[in-house]
Design a protein around this motif. Sequence first.
Motif, short mmCIF file in Angstrom:
data_model
loop_
_atom_site.label_atom_id
_atom_site.label_comp_id
_atom_site.label_asym_id
_atom_site.label_seq_id
_atom_site.Cartn_x
_atom_site.Cartn_y
_atom_site.Cartn_z
N THR A 144 19.32 -11.68 -5.19
CA THR A 144 19.74 -10.92 -6.43
C THR A 144 19.70 -9.53 -6.16
OG1 THR A 144 18.85 -12.41 -8.11
CG2 THR A 144 19.22 -10.27 -8.76
N PHE A 145 20.84 -8.72 -6.66
CA PHE A 145 20.90 -7.20 -6.39
C PHE A 145 21.23 -6.53 -7.68
CE2 PHE A 145 23.73 -3.88 -6.36
CZ PHE A 145 23.44 -2.84 -5.44
N TYR A 146 20.47 -5.57 -8.02
CA TYR A 146 20.63 -4.81 -9.50
C TYR A 146 20.95 -3.29 -8.97
CZ TYR A 146 19.28 -8.50 -12.78
OH TYR A 146 19.32 -9.68 -13.37
N SER A 147 21.92 -2.90 -9.43
CA SER A 147 21.86 -1.04 -9.51
C SER A 147 21.72 -0.64 -10.77
CB SER A 147 23.33 -0.80 -8.90
OG SER A 147 24.30 -1.31 -10.02
N PRO A 174 16.10 4.30 -7.67
CA PRO A 174 15.21 4.51 -9.23
C PRO A 174 15.04 3.15 -9.62
CG PRO A 174 17.40 5.85 -8.73
CD PRO A 174 17.24 4.64 -7.59
N VAL A 175 15.69 2.18 -9.68
CA VAL A 175 15.33 0.81 -10.29
C VAL A 175 14.05 0.29 -9.74
CG1 VAL A 175 15.78 -1.80 -10.68
CG2 VAL A 175 17.75 0.27 -10.97
N TYR A 176 13.92 0.48 -8.31
CA TYR A 176 12.74 -0.26 -7.67
C TYR A 176 11.54 0.77 -8.18
CZ TYR A 176 8.89 -0.72 -4.62
OH TYR A 176 7.41 -0.82 -4.11
N GLU A 177 11.51 2.02 -8.33
CA GLU A 177 10.51 3.18 -8.77
C GLU A 177 10.03 2.70 -10.05
OE1 GLU A 177 12.02 6.84 -7.78
OE2 GLU A 177 11.34 6.72 -5.81
N ARG A 178 10.77 2.37 -10.94
CA ARG A 178 10.69 1.95 -12.42
C ARG A 178 9.85 0.61 -12.35
NH1 ARG A 178 14.50 1.30 -17.74
NH2 ARG A 178 12.81 0.83 -19.05
N LEU A 179 10.55 -0.18 -11.60
CA LEU A 179 9.61 -1.61 -11.41
C LEU A 179 8.20 -1.39 -11.11
CD1 LEU A 179 9.53 -4.63 -11.28
CD2 LEU A 179 10.48 -4.59 -8.82
N GLU A 185 1.96 -5.13 -12.99
CA GLU A 185 1.28 -6.52 -12.80
C GLU A 185 2.32 -7.11 -12.26
OE1 GLU A 185 -0.11 -10.19 -15.51
OE2 GLU A 185 -0.01 -8.15 -16.29
N GLN A 186 3.87 -7.28 -12.87
CA GLN A 186 4.78 -8.10 -12.26
C GLN A 186 5.44 -7.67 -10.83
OE1 GLN A 186 4.92 -6.32 -15.13
NE2 GLN A 186 5.37 -7.92 -16.68
N HIS A 187 5.12 -6.47 -10.62
CA HIS A 187 5.39 -5.59 -9.26
C HIS A 187 4.38 -6.26 -8.09
CE1 HIS A 187 4.79 -2.74 -6.02
NE2 HIS A 187 6.11 -2.72 -6.08
N ASN A 188 3.25 -6.29 -8.55
CA ASN A 188 2.23 -6.86 -7.60
C ASN A 188 2.39 -8.23 -7.46
OD1 ASN A 188 1.11 -4.34 -7.49
ND2 ASN A 188 -0.53 -4.54 -8.96
N ALA A 189 2.74 -9.07 -8.35
CA ALA A 189 2.78 -10.60 -8.00
C ALA A 189 4.03 -10.72 -7.08
CB ALA A 189 3.22 -11.18 -9.43
N MET A 190 5.17 -9.95 -7.24
CA MET A 190 6.07 -10.04 -6.35
C MET A 190 5.73 -9.62 -4.94
SD MET A 190 8.95 -8.32 -9.07
CE MET A 190 10.31 -8.27 -8.15
N MET A 191 5.08 -8.55 -4.81
CA MET A 191 4.58 -8.14 -3.58
C MET A 191 3.61 -9.14 -2.81
SD MET A 191 6.06 -5.31 -3.20
CE MET A 191 5.39 -4.33 -1.69
N GLU A 192 2.78 -9.79 -3.77
CA GLU A 192 1.98 -10.46 -2.97
C GLU A 192 2.59 -12.00 -2.66
OE1 GLU A 192 -1.12 -10.84 -6.04
OE2 GLU A 192 -1.63 -8.61 -5.88
N SER A 193 3.60 -12.40 -3.32
CA SER A 193 4.25 -13.64 -3.01
C SER A 193 4.55 -13.63 -1.26
CB SER A 193 5.47 -13.71 -4.06
OG SER A 193 6.24 -15.02 -3.36
N ARG A 194 4.42 -14.75 -0.76
CA ARG A 194 4.59 -15.09 0.64
C ARG A 194 6.05 -15.28 0.62
NH1 ARG A 194 1.46 -20.53 1.66
NH2 ARG A 194 2.40 -20.81 -0.40
N ASN A 195 6.98 -15.78 -0.23
CA ASN A 195 8.40 -16.17 0.02
C ASN A 195 9.32 -15.11 -0.77
OD1 ASN A 195 7.76 -18.48 1.28
ND2 ASN A 195 7.10 -19.41 -0.54
N SER A 196 8.83 -14.07 -1.11
CA SER A 196 9.85 -13.12 -1.68
C SER A 196 9.73 -11.69 -0.95
CB SER A 196 9.26 -12.59 -3.19
OG SER A 196 8.02 -11.90 -2.95
N ASN A 197 11.15 -11.34 -0.81
CA ASN A 197 11.63 -9.93 -0.10
C ASN A 197 12.27 -9.13 -1.02
OD1 ASN A 197 10.51 -11.11 2.80
ND2 ASN A 197 12.13 -12.50 2.12
N ILE A 198 11.62 -7.80 -0.71
CA ILE A 198 12.33 -6.69 -1.73
C ILE A 198 12.88 -5.73 -0.89
CG2 ILE A 198 11.69 -5.00 -3.56
CD1 ILE A 198 9.63 -6.66 -4.23
#
Length: 260
Positions: A144-147, A174-179, A185-198
């Motif tokens: 997924t990509f969002y601008s 800018p989108v990442y910084e807002r996230l 909480e959602q950002h941390n869950a994404m960062m802690e996942s073994r299978n997600s890449n940002i």
Amino acid sequence: MKAELISTVFLSEKRKNTLITLMEGPATIDEIKDSLTGTTSAIMAQVKILLEQGLIEQEEDEYRLTSVGRIIMKRIKPLIETLNVLEENKDYWHSKDLSAVPEFLLDRIGEFGNVMIHEPDLNHLFEPPKDLLTSLKKTKSASTFYSYFCPSCPCNYSELAKKEVSYDLILTKPVYERLRDEYTEQHNAMMESRNSNIYICNDNILKVGALSVTDDLMLIAFFNKDGVFDHKKVICFDESARKWGKDLFLHYKQNSEKIK
């Protein structure tokens, strides 16, 4: 002769679709009829013309492309597919800025296949299409990509992270910084996942509005020629469209910096 062959292919939908059908392999007249609309006699009339022009040949009760027919159709089929995509929603495509798509992928836009244009009403303007939400719930992978900032993105992708679904998410800075700052909480869950890449996309690269590729669909949203995002989205379900979407996603990924 060149004009005669062109008219043979393009001036009859039945002839054109018969040739496309036979690209998949030999077929009887009944099998050809099943893939087209029309009576047997109407289809036979067009088959006779194709036989006379040397584009197909008959062996017992089956018809097949000749060598000449196959050479021609390998060149013409991508054009036919492109015309089908663009003519079906001509006003939509005329209004969009397609400059964010590399030329080699614009040349393959016929791979979209059957296209659905999703236009939300005012009550659902900032919500992803239901088809995408349904797909995300069952997909095993996503790209997924969002601008722009999608309000449901933090929730959707933190849920995928908790389920350890494999996904790559590319955002503008800018989108990442807002996230990161507003959805901790959602950002941390994404960062802690073994299978997600940002990833953060290079600011200098031209961007589409959004792109999502799951196991069963491809969604893409363009800005219009005035640089305005009108919330209309293209949704395709063909395997070829998903392959196209993954190739575009790879283009953005190659121009992005991985955060985790």
